[in-house]
Design a protein around this motif. Structure first.
Motif, short mmCIF file in Angstrom:
data_model
loop_
_atom_site.label_atom_id
_atom_site.label_comp_id
_atom_site.label_asym_id
_atom_site.label_seq_id
_atom_site.Cartn_x
_atom_site.Cartn_y
_atom_site.Cartn_z
N ALA A 1 0.83 -1.22 0.00
CA ALA A 1 0.00 0.00 0.00
C ALA A 1 0.86 1.26 0.00
O ALA A 1 0.61 2.20 -0.76
CB ALA A 1 -0.93 -0.01 1.22
N GLU A 2 1.87 1.29 0.85
CA GLU A 2 2.71 2.49 0.93
C GLU A 2 3.45 2.74 -0.39
O GLU A 2 3.47 3.86 -0.91
CB GLU A 2 3.72 2.36 2.07
N GLY A 3 4.03 1.70 -0.95
CA GLY A 3 4.74 1.86 -2.21
C GLY A 3 3.83 2.31 -3.34
O GLY A 3 4.22 3.15 -4.17
N PHE A 4 2.62 1.79 -3.35
CA PHE A 4 1.65 2.17 -4.38
C PHE A 4 1.37 3.67 -4.34
O PHE A 4 1.27 4.33 -5.37
CB PHE A 4 0.35 1.39 -4.19
N GLU A 5 1.25 4.20 -3.15
CA GLU A 5 0.87 5.60 -2.98
C GLU A 5 1.95 6.60 -3.41
O GLU A 5 1.66 7.76 -3.61
CB GLU A 5 0.44 5.88 -1.54
N TYR A 6 3.18 6.15 -3.55
CA TYR A 6 4.22 7.05 -4.02
C TYR A 6 4.05 7.40 -5.50
O TYR A 6 4.65 8.37 -5.98
CB TYR A 6 5.61 6.47 -3.76
N ASN A 7 3.24 6.59 -6.20
CA ASN A 7 2.95 6.86 -7.61
C ASN A 7 4.23 6.99 -8.44
O ASN A 7 4.35 7.84 -9.31
CB ASN A 7 2.07 8.10 -7.75
N ASN A 8 5.19 6.14 -8.12
CA ASN A 8 6.49 6.16 -8.77
C ASN A 8 6.96 4.70 -8.88
O ASN A 8 7.06 4.02 -7.86
CB ASN A 8 7.46 7.01 -7.93
N LYS A 9 7.24 4.26 -10.09
CA LYS A 9 7.58 2.85 -10.31
C LYS A 9 8.79 2.40 -9.48
O LYS A 9 8.76 1.35 -8.86
CB LYS A 9 7.82 2.60 -11.80
N LYS A 10 9.83 3.20 -9.45
CA LYS A 10 11.04 2.82 -8.72
C LYS A 10 10.75 2.64 -7.23
O LYS A 10 11.19 1.67 -6.61
CB LYS A 10 12.12 3.88 -8.93
N ASP A 11 10.02 3.59 -6.64
CA ASP A 11 9.68 3.48 -5.22
C ASP A 11 8.75 2.30 -4.96
O ASP A 11 8.90 1.59 -3.96
CB ASP A 11 9.03 4.77 -4.72
N PHE A 12 7.79 2.10 -5.86
CA PHE A 12 6.85 1.00 -5.69
C PHE A 12 7.60 -0.33 -5.67
O PHE A 12 7.38 -1.18 -4.80
CB PHE A 12 5.80 1.03 -6.79
N ILE A 13 8.53 -0.50 -6.60
CA ILE A 13 9.31 -1.74 -6.66
C ILE A 13 10.12 -1.92 -5.38
O ILE A 13 10.23 -3.02 -4.84
CB ILE A 13 10.21 -1.76 -7.91
N ARG A 14 10.68 -0.84 -4.86
CA ARG A 14 11.45 -0.91 -3.62
C ARG A 14 10.58 -1.41 -2.47
O ARG A 14 10.97 -2.30 -1.70
CB ARG A 14 12.04 0.46 -3.27
N PHE A 15 9.36 -0.89 -2.36
CA PHE A 15 8.46 -1.32 -1.28
C PHE A 15 7.94 -2.74 -1.51
O PHE A 15 7.71 -3.48 -0.56
CB PHE A 15 7.33 -0.31 -1.09
N ASN B 1 9.63 -4.15 -16.35
CA ASN B 1 9.56 -4.23 -17.81
C ASN B 1 8.44 -3.39 -18.42
O ASN B 1 8.40 -3.22 -19.64
CB ASN B 1 9.39 -5.68 -18.25
N ALA B 2 7.54 -2.87 -17.59
CA ALA B 2 6.39 -2.11 -18.09
C ALA B 2 6.84 -0.72 -18.53
O ALA B 2 7.73 -0.12 -17.95
CB ALA B 2 5.32 -2.00 -17.01
N GLU B 3 6.18 -0.24 -19.53
CA GLU B 3 6.47 1.10 -20.06
C GLU B 3 5.61 2.13 -19.37
O GLU B 3 4.79 2.80 -19.98
CB GLU B 3 6.22 1.13 -21.57
N VAL B 4 5.79 2.23 -18.03
CA VAL B 4 5.06 3.23 -17.25
C VAL B 4 6.05 3.97 -16.38
O VAL B 4 7.13 3.47 -16.09
CB VAL B 4 3.94 2.60 -16.37
#
Length: 124
Positions: free
Chosen positions: A54-68, A120-123
């Protein structure tokens, strides 16, 4: 994959929340409840899985989301380890261990797969 607009749209998060609820119920048993330190560690570890998603999702940033998501994956392994110990000392039955530990491993695999997808996603 359908668009994911909120955390509620992410099936993996639901899986992690449901798993945490199952573990929390197991932790109410007297034999586990009496071991406050171990019970607390298990509850914190299993809760960490969905919280980090949930926390990683809310950063709205792929790099941060992957880290979480990586943190969540680590927590799923921690839960697996704790369940292994709980099984060895008789806190849970062998059949409970098999089911609960397999679910922890499956969550870890799903998290790993989702991280690969995002890499691998283009987002953004």
């Amino acid at each position: 994959m359908p668009p994911i607009k909120t955390i509620r749209d992410l099936e993996l998060w639901h899986d992690a929340v449901n798993y945490a609820a199952t573990i929390f119920k197991i932790c109410e048993r007297k034999i586990i409840a009496d071991d406050r330190d171990s019970r607390s560690q298990l509850k914190r570890s299993v809760l960490s899985i969905s919280c980090n998603i949930a926390e990683g999702f809310e950063y709205n940033n792929k790099k941060d989301f992957i880290r979480f998501l990586r943190y969540s994956k680590g927590s799923s392994s921690e839960v697996f380890n704790l369940l292994t110990v709980f099984s060895k000392v008789g806190y849970i039955t062998p059949s409970e261990y098999t089911a609960l530990s397999e679910e922890a491993l499956q969550l870890g695999k799903k998290l790993g797969g989702f991280m690969r997808y995002l890499k691998n996603a283009e987002v953004g």
